[in-house]
Motif scaffolding. Structure first.
Motif, PDB file in Angstrom:
ATOM      1  N   ASP A  96       0.828  -1.207   0.000  1.00  0.00           N
ATOM      2  CA  ASP A  96       0.000   0.000   0.000  1.00  0.00           C
ATOM      3  C   ASP A  96       0.865   1.261   0.000  1.00  0.00           C
ATOM      4  N   VAL A  97       1.972   1.218   0.748  1.00  0.00           N
ATOM      5  CA  VAL A  97       2.886   2.362   0.792  1.00  0.00           C
ATOM      6  C   VAL A  97       3.512   2.588  -0.583  1.00  0.00           C
ATOM      7  N   CYS A  98       3.975   1.506  -1.211  1.00  0.00           N
ATOM      8  CA  CYS A  98       4.607   1.621  -2.535  1.00  0.00           C
ATOM      9  C   CYS A  98       3.637   2.204  -3.556  1.00  0.00           C
ATOM     10  N   ASP A  99       2.387   1.717  -3.539  1.00  0.00           N
ATOM     11  CA  ASP A  99       1.380   2.221  -4.483  1.00  0.00           C
ATOM     12  C   ASP A  99       1.088   3.707  -4.229  1.00  0.00           C
TER      13      ASP A  99
ATOM     14  N   VAL B  61       9.403   5.434  -7.028  1.00  0.00           N
ATOM     15  CA  VAL B  61       9.282   3.990  -7.223  1.00  0.00           C
ATOM     16  C   VAL B  61      10.076   3.248  -6.156  1.00  0.00           C
ATOM     17  N   PHE B  62       9.394   2.425  -5.393  1.00  0.00           N
ATOM     18  CA  PHE B  62       9.996   1.502  -4.438  1.00  0.00           C
ATOM     19  C   PHE B  62       9.375   0.131  -4.673  1.00  0.00           C
TER      20      PHE B  62
ATOM     21  N   ALA C 149      10.356  -5.262  -1.515  1.00  0.00           N
ATOM     22  CA  ALA C 149      11.607  -5.701  -0.895  1.00  0.00           C
ATOM     23  C   ALA C 149      12.550  -4.519  -0.689  1.00  0.00           C
ATOM     24  N   GLY C 150      12.569  -3.591  -1.663  1.00  0.00           N
ATOM     25  CA  GLY C 150      13.441  -2.418  -1.537  1.00  0.00           C
ATOM     26  C   GLY C 150      13.035  -1.530  -0.376  1.00  0.00           C
ATOM     27  N   LEU C 151      11.722  -1.364  -0.179  1.00  0.00           N
ATOM     28  CA  LEU C 151      11.244  -0.554   0.943  1.00  0.00           C
ATOM     29  C   LEU C 151      11.563  -1.225   2.274  1.00  0.00           C
ATOM     30  N   ARG C 152      11.422  -2.545   2.322  1.00  0.00           N
ATOM     31  CA  ARG C 152      11.733  -3.285   3.551  1.00  0.00           C
ATOM     32  C   ARG C 152      13.211  -3.138   3.914  1.00  0.00           C
TER      33      ARG C 152
ATOM     34  N   CYS D 116       1.446 -13.539 -12.473  1.00  0.00           N
ATOM     35  CA  CYS D 116       2.635 -12.820 -12.948  1.00  0.00           C
ATOM     36  C   CYS D 116       3.286 -12.071 -11.797  1.00  0.00           C
ATOM     37  N   VAL D 117       4.591 -12.191 -11.687  1.00  0.00           N
ATOM     38  CA  VAL D 117       5.325 -11.571 -10.590  1.00  0.00           C
ATOM     39  C   VAL D 117       5.345 -10.050 -10.714  1.00  0.00           C
ATOM     40  N   ASN D 118       5.098  -9.522 -11.925  1.00  0.00           N
ATOM     41  CA  ASN D 118       5.147  -8.067 -12.145  1.00  0.00           C
ATOM     42  C   ASN D 118       3.795  -7.379 -11.984  1.00  0.00           C
ATOM     43  N   TYR D 119       2.751  -8.146 -11.694  1.00  0.00           N
ATOM     44  CA  TYR D 119       1.427  -7.529 -11.601  1.00  0.00           C
ATOM     45  C   TYR D 119       1.361  -6.535 -10.429  1.00  0.00           C
ATOM     46  N   ASN D 120       1.999  -6.856  -9.320  1.00  0.00           N
ATOM     47  CA  ASN D 120       1.926  -6.013  -8.132  1.00  0.00           C
ATOM     48  C   ASN D 120       2.961  -4.882  -8.127  1.00  0.00           C
ATOM     49  N   LYS D 121       3.785  -4.802  -9.161  1.00  0.00           N
ATOM     50  CA  LYS D 121       4.812  -3.766  -9.182  1.00  0.00           C
ATOM     51  C   LYS D 121       4.231  -2.451  -9.689  1.00  0.00           C
TER      52      LYS D 121
END
Length: 468
Positions: A192-195, A204-205, A208-211, A308-313
């Motif tokens: 939610d924070v990244c979005d 853009v975070f 994993a990068g934000l963590r 897809c692993v990129n859907y949530n990015k």
């Protein structure tokens, strides 16, 4: 005659900016190498992929000669170089070193290679010592390589708050970093924070990068080194406390860690969904070509599905493929398609099972030596000139590749395809056996947003692929 070249540089920078790799490859091909194997890795690493592939080819008696520019291309260790040369000698492979021609089979050649190997290792150790001293001085001065978000480097390369203005928000990057910390504490999840920060500020975070960012000691005002654990590296972290202005306190970090731990219960599975399952690593998104990961439904049935692993990015990394396709449906359709297309695989196999090889290598070597002797005479005698022309014509005739059929490999692959065409064979396998069997026939399986499943098959033990 199978002549291989081996080229190596230590870094991508040497390969691209200084053109060192292209220079080596050009020299090796000019010297007669028909194929050049390339590594971009340190010579002190014995796990180099192409280097070990070369040794494997030698042990399989598929190499007659190896060409390198310098002996230190084989490695930067005396032991590594001597092990490689012992393998070459044992399998009667000629080693040609362009910058220092020596015969490793002779006592003088062995002595020369030993000296060159020792010099290569000495240079490597000397360079490592200089880098170690430089890195120690760098850390003593509290310098930093890549500052985390919210910080910049001053004229002494030390961390300082980044007070530059962010163009979209009109706030400084340090102020935005504080806002992200507050959002991490108040919002339900890191996703939610990244979005939110992408939508609001175009920052853009990844999750994993934000963590990792909130765990960075630099945010607490400390300059730290080796705080991230690396596989195979056991080194104590070096932490210099209170070296610059802090963004958060230790209590805030603990609060964030507690929140992240509590959020685990919202996940559909407390354990990792990666690992040992049929078609693992082979299922790809048809839209972005990215990998697709397995997850489990929250229902008590725990149905496996692929997404897809990129859907949530966020932002440009986002993929539109939101389809969740059942894993067992993908497996079943892949097997059905394989059974249906087995006859076409066998037809394709027949065209791929032959190779073109020069079979008269010994005769070619014999005539090549005779030709060298005659040319060395530098005579204009008509009889000698005619003999040279005849030998050249004979060599050209013998050098014509002959079609070779590997019947054992062909029959073995044909038998595997015939077995794979039977549905009862697949029904008898458990998940572990199913994964191994599918990996031998399936190159990839693409799934699109409509749930359409498109497998691409490969021939057993080959790189040739066929799409039904």
């Amino acid at each position: 005659m199978k002549v291989y070249g081996y080229a190596r540089v230590s870094t991508q920078e040497q390969a691209e900016e200084f053109d060192a790799l292209n220079q080596q490859v050009a020299r090796l091909k000019a010297a007669g190498a028909t194929e050049v194997l390339i590594d971009i890795e340190s010579g002190r690493n014995d796990e180099r992929k192409q280097y070990n592939e070369l040794l494997k080819l030698v042990q399989q008696n598929q190499v007659d000669e190896i060409i390198i520019t310098r002996v230190d291309r084989l490695g930067r260790s005396v032991i590594t170089i001597h092990k490689a040369i012992d393998v070459f000698v044992k399998h009667n492979v000629n080693l040609r070193i362009l910058d220092a021609p020596v015969d490793p089979n002779s006592p003088f050649g062995w002595f020369s290679i030993n000296q060159m190997s020792g010099l290569a290792e000495f240079e490597s150790r000397l360079l490592s010592q200089r880098i170690r001293h430089g890195n120690n001085y760098f850390r003593q001065q509290l310098k930093y390589c890549v500052p985390p978000f919210g910080y910049a480097k001053d004229e002494n390369q030390r961390l300082t708050p980044n007070n530059n203005i962010h163009p979209q928000s009109g706030k400084s990057y340090f102020e935005l970093a504080k806002i992200i910390i507050d959002l991490t504490l108040s919002m339900r999840s890191l996703k939610d924070v990244c979005d939110y920060i992408y939508t609001e500020y175009e920052i853009v975070f990844s999750i994993a990068g934000l963590r990792d960012w909130v765990k960075n000691p630099a945010l607490q005002g400390h300059t730290a080194y080796f705080f991230r654990k690396k596989k195979g590296v056991n080194r104590e972290p070096i932490i210099n406390f209170n070296t610059h202005e802090a963004l958060i306190t230790a209590a805030t970090v603990e609060a964030i860690q507690r929140k992240l731990s509590e959020n685990k219960k919202y996940r559909s599975s407390a354990t990792s969904t990666r690992g040992d399952y049929p078609l693992a690593g082979l299922i790809k998104c048809a839209h972005c070509s990215g990998s697709m990961y397995r997850n489990f439904s929250r229902h008590k049935t725990k149905v496996e599905y692929i997404r897809c692993v990129n859907y949530n990015k966020p932002g440009k990394y986002h993929c539109e493929n939101s389809k969740c396709t059942r894993l067992r449906e993908i497996i079943a359709q892949t097997i059905a398609t394989l059974c249906e297309n087995a006859p076409h695989l066998i037809e394709h196999l027949e065209t791929q099972s032959t190779t073109m090889q020069v079979v008269n290598t010994k005769d070619i070597d014999k005539f090549t030596n005779e030709l060298s002797v005659l040319r060395g005479l530098r005579s204009s005698n008509p009889d000698i000139m005619e003999a040279i022309a005849k030998i050249e014509a004979t060599i050209n005739t013998l050098s014509t590749p002959t079609r070779i059929v590997d019947r054992d490999a062909f029959e073995n692959a044909k038998r595997k395809i015939a077995i794979a065409s039977q549905a009862t064979f697949w029904e008898s396998l458990d998940d572990s056996e199913l994964r191994s069997a599918l990996a031998e026939f399936v190159e990839k399986v693409e799934v699109d947003s409509s749930g359409i499943i498109t497998p691409t098959f490969k021939l057993p033990l080959t790189l040739s692929s066929m799409r039904p």
